[in-house]
Structures are given as structure tokens and as C-alpha cells.
Design a protein around this motif. Structure first.
Motif, mmCIF file in Angstrom:
data_model
loop_
_atom_site.group_PDB
_atom_site.id
_atom_site.type_symbol
_atom_site.label_atom_id
_atom_site.label_comp_id
_atom_site.label_asym_id
_atom_site.label_seq_id
_atom_site.Cartn_x
_atom_site.Cartn_y
_atom_site.Cartn_z
ATOM 1 N N ILE A 57 2.390 -3.640 -32.778
ATOM 2 C CA ILE A 57 2.752 -4.393 -33.347
ATOM 3 C C ILE A 57 4.040 -4.842 -33.384
ATOM 4 C CG2 ILE A 57 0.972 -4.715 -34.718
ATOM 5 C CD1 ILE A 57 2.791 -3.857 -37.094
ATOM 6 N N SER A 79 -3.292 -2.447 -32.813
ATOM 7 C CA SER A 79 -3.684 -3.164 -33.708
ATOM 8 C C SER A 79 -4.557 -3.901 -33.714
ATOM 9 C CB SER A 79 -2.237 -3.886 -34.354
ATOM 10 O OG SER A 79 -2.049 -4.854 -32.996
ATOM 11 N N VAL A 80 -5.064 -4.640 -34.874
ATOM 12 C CA VAL A 80 -6.224 -5.590 -35.392
ATOM 13 C C VAL A 80 -5.265 -6.414 -35.149
ATOM 14 C CG1 VAL A 80 -5.963 -5.246 -37.523
ATOM 15 C CG2 VAL A 80 -7.961 -6.234 -36.407
ATOM 16 N N GLY A 81 -3.911 -6.513 -35.732
ATOM 17 C CA GLY A 81 -3.752 -7.726 -35.853
ATOM 18 C C GLY A 81 -3.200 -8.365 -34.747
ATOM 19 N N LEU A 104 -9.156 0.456 -38.433
ATOM 20 C CA LEU A 104 -8.733 1.057 -39.425
ATOM 21 C C LEU A 104 -9.038 0.298 -40.685
ATOM 22 C CD1 LEU A 104 -7.295 -2.050 -39.248
ATOM 23 C CD2 LEU A 104 -5.515 -1.329 -37.279
ATOM 24 N N ARG A 242 0.085 -8.975 -43.915
ATOM 25 C CA ARG A 242 1.613 -9.371 -43.034
ATOM 26 C C ARG A 242 2.476 -10.043 -43.665
ATOM 27 N NH1 ARG A 242 0.105 -6.573 -39.324
ATOM 28 N NH2 ARG A 242 -0.881 -7.195 -37.309
ATOM 29 N N HIS A 290 4.814 -0.200 -43.707
ATOM 30 C CA HIS A 290 4.100 -0.270 -43.269
ATOM 31 C C HIS A 290 3.349 0.019 -42.657
ATOM 32 C CE1 HIS A 290 2.292 -4.719 -40.262
ATOM 33 N NE2 HIS A 290 1.191 -4.102 -40.727
ATOM 34 N N SER A 293 -2.942 1.607 -42.148
ATOM 35 C CA SER A 293 -3.921 2.192 -41.565
ATOM 36 C C SER A 293 -3.370 3.143 -40.993
ATOM 37 C CB SER A 293 -3.875 1.336 -40.325
ATOM 38 O OG SER A 293 -2.319 1.488 -39.310
ATOM 39 N N ARG A 299 -5.311 6.053 -36.588
ATOM 40 C CA ARG A 299 -4.244 5.514 -35.873
ATOM 41 C C ARG A 299 -5.352 6.358 -33.946
ATOM 42 N NH1 ARG A 299 1.142 4.290 -38.080
ATOM 43 N NH2 ARG A 299 0.101 2.370 -39.509
ATOM 44 N N MET A 302 -7.151 4.283 -32.915
ATOM 45 C CA MET A 302 -6.665 2.896 -32.716
ATOM 46 C C MET A 302 -6.254 3.623 -31.860
ATOM 47 S SD MET A 302 -4.496 1.925 -36.006
ATOM 48 C CE MET A 302 -3.504 0.741 -36.291
HETATM 49 C C1 DGY Z 1 -2.710 -3.919 -37.973
HETATM 50 O O1 DGY Z 1 -3.202 -2.642 -37.019
HETATM 51 O O2 DGY Z 1 -2.176 -5.034 -37.080
HETATM 52 C C2 DGY Z 1 -2.007 -2.952 -38.355
HETATM 53 O O3 DGY Z 1 -0.670 -4.006 -39.274
HETATM 54 C C3 DGY Z 1 -0.698 -2.130 -38.709
HETATM 55 O O4 DGY Z 1 -2.186 -0.456 -38.538
#
Ligand code: DGY
Length: 339
Positions: A57, A79-81, A104, A242, A290, A293, A299, A302
Motif C-alpha cells: 500500500i 492489500s485489500v485496498g 484479512l 484509510r 496501520h 490486518s 499477513r 495475504m
Molecule cells: C489493506 O489491506 O488495504 C490494509 O490497509 C493493510 O492490510
């Protein structure tokens, strides 16, 4: 002898081992060997000749990166974002963009609850009080009074995967749950026992507000001076989504002047947040760097999912988590296939 070259995958920083192994089984892997996120120039150097990029990210992936990475077929973020990636530009160029949703969700929802509890019950302030040697009166009725979580009204802003997981956890706290999302989710209302309301109404009614929306043009500054003023003086605001979605200057005023009771923040407008961020001077804010997750399980998954996304795209198969399915019209999977 036939020379079968493997696809080249570059990683801006290392990912956890199970993910690396998945990549190494199928590709030539180059991992940038630094803890600090790369500069733009470093990413530009890294992606030259690369078929795939695994990023995080902290890295802005835009036109300049795509220009440098002429062979890029897939960008996979751990990341999910994905607000750090220019997705429309990638799509135009036939670059698959992948992410890590789902794996996550539970860790992040758990952490939203960690901040809800910590801010409502002043845990960090109390911990500091003990360590600073200020605990001299053994017990007092009015020492560190917080507000009840049990039976409170929870306002959930954004009811995607993580928002829903936060709601599931509220059941044990016998809460009234109200929610706001850009699209009303009637399908979830009965299933989860939640009530839809407009954002301003939610802010007026909720004892605890927790935010779970992505950062987009529409959500930047979603919580601002005008609507913070609508909240209860006893309310707690938590953001694990965020930075930038909550206006930090307005939040500082709200906390300092007692418009709301407390806040819990895992994300900031600028990360790392500078030490002179006025929010850090306030006792009624619980902060974290931050890490919502950040569990071993989450992790690890991910890292695995980000790697699998790369391998599937390069195999000409459907990746488990594709952000831009329209890319298949521009560059069909069989044209991306290398493995
Ligand atoms: C995401 O995955 O977007 C988080 O902000 C970090 O895990």
C-alpha cells in the motif's frame, strides 16, 4: 537444448515465506532487499523487464510505472485496498490488477473492536497512568470513567466484508446497529438485524461510529467538521479503513473541544503520521501504526493470495482476486499466459 525462460516477478519488498515459495516455484523472483518503501525511481528501475509486480500500500503505482514496465502483465498488491494503484490506466494497457480481499477481514474487524473497546474504556490512558506512577489512590468511583459498549448503538459506515464482520461481533454486546453505505443493502438488513440511515442521521444517533469504506474521491473528507458536530458528546469514533476519510484537523477540534468523547485511529492522512500531529497530544485518542490486518495468520494469507494471483494470471487462468475484470476484454487471459 530449448531455453525455457520463466516469467520475471519483482517485489517492492519481501512478503511472508509461503507466498515467496509459491512465486519461486513458477517464476524468477527478484525481491528488493530494503525495509523502507521504494522511491518512485526505484520502482521504475525494478519494473524494467518485469512481467509481474508485487507491491504494497505504500507504493503509488501509476502511468510512470506502467511506462517503465513495458512487459508488465500483472500488478498484485498485498492489500485489500487499491487506492494506491491507477486501475483504469492499468486496464487500458491490458495489465491485470489483483488484491487480497477476504483473508484479512477477521483480523481487521477484531482490531476495529480493539480500538472501540480501548477508546470507550480509556485503556491506553489508564495504562500510562499506572506506568507513570500516578496510581496512588487505590480505587475511586470516578476514576477513568468511560462509556458502556454493551447495549450501545453502533453506527457502521460501510457494510462491505469488514463492516459486516464488525457487525457480527457486536451481537454479543447486545447493540442496536445502524449503518450507512452509498448503496442501501436491504439484503443484509434482516440477515444482520441492521437499520439503514443517512450518514448525518447515523452520526447523530450512534454511540460508537466505526468506518469501513475504501478511500475514493467520494469518501475523502467524509467525516468532517460539519458532521462531527452532529455526533453525541459521549460518542466514540474509530477508523481502521484509510487516512483522509476523517478530516484530522476537524477531528482534533472535536476531541479537544469535547464535541465527541474519544477516537481510535489505525490510519492517518500521512503515514507514518508526523510526531507533531496535534492528535498525538490528546489523551482521548488511541492510535496504532496501520496494523489492523497484522496477525500472523492474516499477513501469511495475504502473502499467499498475492503470489497466487500472479501465478494464475501468468498461467492464463482466472486469478482468485482480480480488481479489473474488464482487462480481459483488452487482453484475454490466453494472451497473458507465460507459464
Ligand atoms: C489493506 O489491506 O488495504 C490494509 O490497509 C493493510 O492490510
Amino acid at each position: 537444448m530449448i531455453n525455457i525462460s520463466k516469467p520475471k516477478v519483482v517485489l517492492t519488498r519481501k512478503i511472508l515465506e509461503p507466498g515467496l515459495s509459491i512465486l519461486k516455484e513458477n517464476c524468477d523472483v527478484i525481491v528488493r532487499d530494503k525495509i523502507q518503501p521504494p522511491t518512485k525511481q526505484e520502482i521504475i528501475e525494478l519494473v524494467k523487464d518485469a512481467d509481474a509486480l508485487v507491491c504494497q500500500i505504500t507504493e503509488k503505482i501509476d502511468k510512470d510505472i506502467y511506462d517503465a514496465g513495458k512487459n508488465l502483465r500483472v500488478v498484485s498488491t498485498v492489500s485489500v485496498g487499491y487506492d494506491h494503484i491507477d486501475v483504469p490506466e492499468a486496464t487500458k494497457r491490458g495489465i491485470y490488477v489483483c488484491y487480497t480481499p477476504g483473508v484479512l477481514t477477521n483480523a481487521t474487524a477484531d482490531f476495529a473492536w480493539t480500538l472501540i473497546m480501548a477508546a470507550s474504556r480509556r485503556v491506553v490512558e489508564a495504562d500510562k497512568y499506572v506506568r507513570d506512577g500516578k496510581w496512588v489512590i487505590p480505587w475511586a468511583l470516578d476514576m477513568f470513567l468511560g462509556y458502556d459498549v454493551y447495549g450501545a448503538t453502533l453506527g457502521v459506515v460501510g457494510v462491505g466484508r469488514i463492516g459486516q464482520a464488525v457487525i457480527e461481533r457486536a451481537r454479543g454486546f447486545n447493540m442496536k446497529i445502524i449503518y450507512y453505505d452509498i448503496v442501501r443493502r436491504q439484503d443484509l438488513e434482516q440477515q444482520l438485524g441492521i437499520e439503514y440511515c443517512e450518514l448525518n442521521e447515523l452520526l447523530k444517533r450512534a454511540d460508537i461510529v466505526t468506518i469501513h469504506v475504501p478511500r475514493t474521491k467520494e469518501t475523502i473528507g467524509l467525516i468532517n467538521e460539519n458532521n462531527l458536530k452532529l455526533m453525541k458528546k459521549t460518542a466514540v469514533l474509530v477508523n481502521t479503513s484509510r487516512g483522509g476519510i476523517v478530516d484530522e484537523r476537524a477531528l482534533y477540534k472535536a476531541l479537544k473541544e469535547g464535541w465527541i468523547f474519544a477516537a481510535g485511529l489505525d490510519v492517518f492522512e500521512k503515514e507514518p503520521t508526523p510526531l507533531d500531529n496535534p492528535l498525538l497530544t490528546l489523551p482521548n485518542v488511541v492510535v496504532a501504526p496501520h496494523i489492523a490486518s497484522a496477525t500472523v495468520q492474516s499477513r501469511t494469507k495475504m502473502s499467499e493470495l498475492a503470489a497466487l494471483n500472479v501465478v494464475k494470471v501468468l498461467s492464463g487462468e482466472e486469478p482468485p482476486a482480480l480488481v479489473n475484470p474488464d482487462v480481459k476484454k483488452i487482453r484475454p487471459p490466453e494472451q497473458v499466459k507465460m507459464i
